[in-house]
Design a protein around this motif. Structure first.
Motif, PDB file in Angstrom:
ATOM      1  N   SER A  28       0.829  -1.214   0.000  1.00 54.66           N
ATOM      2  CA  SER A  28       0.000   0.000   0.000  1.00 54.66           C
ATOM      3  C   SER A  28       0.857   1.255   0.000  1.00 54.66           C
ATOM      4  CB  SER A  28      -0.933   0.023   1.216  1.00 54.66           C
ATOM      5  OG  SER A  28      -1.884  -1.005   1.109  1.00 54.66           O
ATOM      6  N   ASP A  58      -5.871  -1.609  -4.920  1.00 52.52           N
ATOM      7  CA  ASP A  58      -5.202  -2.096  -3.707  1.00 52.52           C
ATOM      8  C   ASP A  58      -6.067  -3.141  -3.008  1.00 52.52           C
ATOM      9  OD1 ASP A  58      -3.683  -2.472  -1.452  1.00 52.52           O
ATOM     10  OD2 ASP A  58      -3.491  -0.344  -0.959  1.00 52.52           O
ATOM     11  N   GLU A  59      -5.754  -4.384  -3.214  1.00 55.62           N
ATOM     12  CA  GLU A  59      -6.527  -5.521  -2.688  1.00 55.62           C
ATOM     13  C   GLU A  59      -8.024  -5.332  -2.937  1.00 55.62           C
ATOM     14  OE1 GLU A  59      -5.047  -7.844   0.131  1.00 55.62           O
ATOM     15  OE2 GLU A  59      -3.304  -6.639   0.727  1.00 55.62           O
TER      16      GLU A  59
HETATM   17 MG    MG Z   1      -2.080  -2.733   2.161  1.00 55.06          MG
END
Ligand code: MG
Ligand code: ADP
Length: 366
Positions: A75, A201-202
Motif C-alpha cells: 500500500s 489495492d486488494e
Molecule cells: Mg495494504
C-alpha cells in the motif's frame, strides 16, 4: 563496497531498466517507479524502512501485480504512486515527466490520471450519499459535464462496471448494495476521472470468494476497453497468476522476485515466492511446485525482518546461511524478463537456474 557483476554465474542487475517487463508487450509505457523508498519515523531514534528501492513500469492495457503478505509495503508503494505519500527517495514518472507535487496544476492533472481503488468498499463510500452523488462529483470535476450529457456519462460508467440497469442503482445508498456492488461503484468513481492508471489495492480481498472472480473479470475488461495500466495489489498469488501479465513479489519492503506471471507462479525461484505459492488456495494448481520447507506464509509475519544489511527474509528461509544474515542479496537475472534477489537461488530453484544458464542468461564470473 563494489558490487560484483555476477553471483552464482548470474548477472547482477544494478539498473532495473535492464529487466524488460512482460507488461510492455501489451502497450506503451505510462508510469515508471524508479528506486522508490519510503521510511516512516517511528520515534526520535527509529525509522521503519517500509519500502526499499522499488522499481517497475506500468504499461497501457497491462496488469502488473504487486504480491506479498500484510505489512510488506504494497500500500505504501501505491500511495506514493497516487501522490498520497511523499517518497523518501526515488522518482515517479508519468508519460515521461517526473512527478512534482509542488506544481499544483500539473499535480491535479496527475491525480486524475492516476486513480486509487481501496480494499474496503465500505470505508470508501459515504453512507449518507447515493451512488449518483458519488459518481456525479468526479464526473463534473474531471469532465465538466451537465444535464443530458452528465446523465449519459453516469449510465455509461455504470455499464462499464456492469451495474445495470443503471437508473435504479444510481438511486441507491451504499448500505443497499452488496460488497461486490459497492466495489464496482468505487471502480466506476475512479473511471469518472478518465484515468490512464488504476491502482487497485486488494480490491477483492474483502469480498466473498464467490464474487472475487467477477470483479476481476470486470477489471480485466476495463483494462482492455479503456487501455488502462493497472497495478493490482494482492496477497493472493493465485489471483495474480490469473489476472496479471507481470508479477512483482514483495517482502518486507523489498522486491524479491519479478517476472512474467505464469513463470513466477509456476516455477517460483525465490524461497519467499515458493512459500506464497505453497500457501495459495488452489493446491492442485500451484502446490506441486513446492518441494520443501514447512513454514507457511501466515506464520511469523514480516516483523523483526527489517535489518538494513541482511536479507530480510532470512529468519524464515529454509536455505539461509551466514551470508544471508549479514548481506543483502542483489537482484540476479534468471531470465530475459525475470530476476530474483537471493544468495541461495542455486539451492532454492536449481531447475530455474539451470534453465537460465542453458539459455545463456549466464554471464562470466569476473
Ligand atoms: Mg495494504
Ligand atoms: P501492506 O500494504 O503490504 O500491508 P503497508 O504499505 O501498509 O503494507 O505497510 C508497510 C509497513 O509500513 C508496515 O510495517 C506498516 O506498519 C508501516 N506503515 C505504513 N504506513 C505507515 C505510517 N503512516 N506510519 C508509520 N508506519 C507505517
Amino acid at each position: 563496497m563494489d558490487q560484483p557483476t555476477s553471483v552464482l554465474g548470474l548477472e547482477v542487475i544494478s539498473d532495473p531498466a535492464a529487466i524488460s517487463s512482460r507488461a510492455a508487450a501489451r502497450g506503451d509505457l505510462v508510469m515508471e517507479a524508479v528506486s522508490l523508498s519510503k521510511n516512516f519515523r517511528i520515534d526520535r531514534r527509529a525509522l521503519l524502512s517500509a519500502v526499499r528501492e522499488v522499481s517497475f513500469t506500468l504499461h497501457r492495457s497491462a496488469v502488473v501485480a504487486l504480491v506479498g503478505e500484510s505489512g510488506s509495503g504494497k500500500s505504501t508503494v501505491a500511495k506514493m504512486l497516487a501522490g498520497q505519500e511523499q517518497p523518501s527517495s526515488g522518482t515517479i514518472r508519468l508519460d515521461g515527466r517526473t512527478v512534482d507535487v509542488r506544481g499544483r496544476r500539473a499535480f491535479r492533472r496527475y491525480k486524475s490520471e492516476v486513480q486509487y481503488v481501496f480494499q474496503d468498499p465500505f470505508a470508501s463510500l459515504n453512507p449518507v450519499h447515493t451512488v449518483r452523488y458519488h459518481l456525479e462529483r468526479p464526473t463534473r470535476l474531471h469532465q465538466a459535464r451537465r444535464g443530458e450529457a452528465l446523465q449519459r456519462e453516469l449510465v455509461a460508467l455504470m455499464e462499464q462496471v456492469r451495474l445495470t440497469p443503471a437508473e435504479p442503482f444510481l438511486a441507491k445508498y451504499p448500505h443497499e448494495l452488496s460488497g461486490g456492488q459497492r466495489q464496482r461503484v468505487a471502480v466506476a468513481r475512479a473511471l469518472a476521472a478518465r484515468p490512464s492508471v488504476l491502482l487497485a489495492d486488494e480490491p477483492v480481498s474483502m469480498l466473498d470468494v464467490s464474487i472475487r472472480l467477477e470483479l476481476l473479470n470486470v477489471l480485466d475488461e476495463l483494462r482492455q476497453q479503456l487501455r488502462l495500466a493497472v497495478l493490482y495489489i494482492t496477497h493472493d498469488i493465485a489471483s495474480a497468476r490469473y489476472f496479471a501479465d507481470e508479477v512483482l513479489v514483495m517482502y518486507a519492503g523489498d522486491i524479491v522476485e519479478r517476472g512474467p506471471a505464469e513463470e513466477v507462479t509456476q516455477q517460483p525461484a525465490h524461497p519467499y515466492t515458493q512459500l506464497l505459492v505453497s500457501s495459495a488456495p488452489d493446491p492442485d494448481d500451484l502446490g506441486s511446485v513446492l518441494h520443501h520447507g514447512k513454514t507457511k506464509a501466515s506464520e511469523g509475519g514480516v516483523e523483526g525482518a527489517a535489518s538494513i544489511e541482511a536479507c530480510r527474509f532470512h529468519p524464515r528461509c529454509p536455505f539461509a546461511t551466514q551470508q544471508c544474515r549479514t548481506t543483502r542479496p542483489p537482484l540476479l537475472r534468471i531470465g530475459p524478463s525475470r530476476a530474483a534477489a537471493c544468495w541461495r537461488l542455486d539451492a532454492a530453484a536449481p531447475a530455474v537456474i539451470a534453465g537460465a544458464r542453458e539459455r545463456g542468461d549466464e554471464v562470466r564470473e569476473t
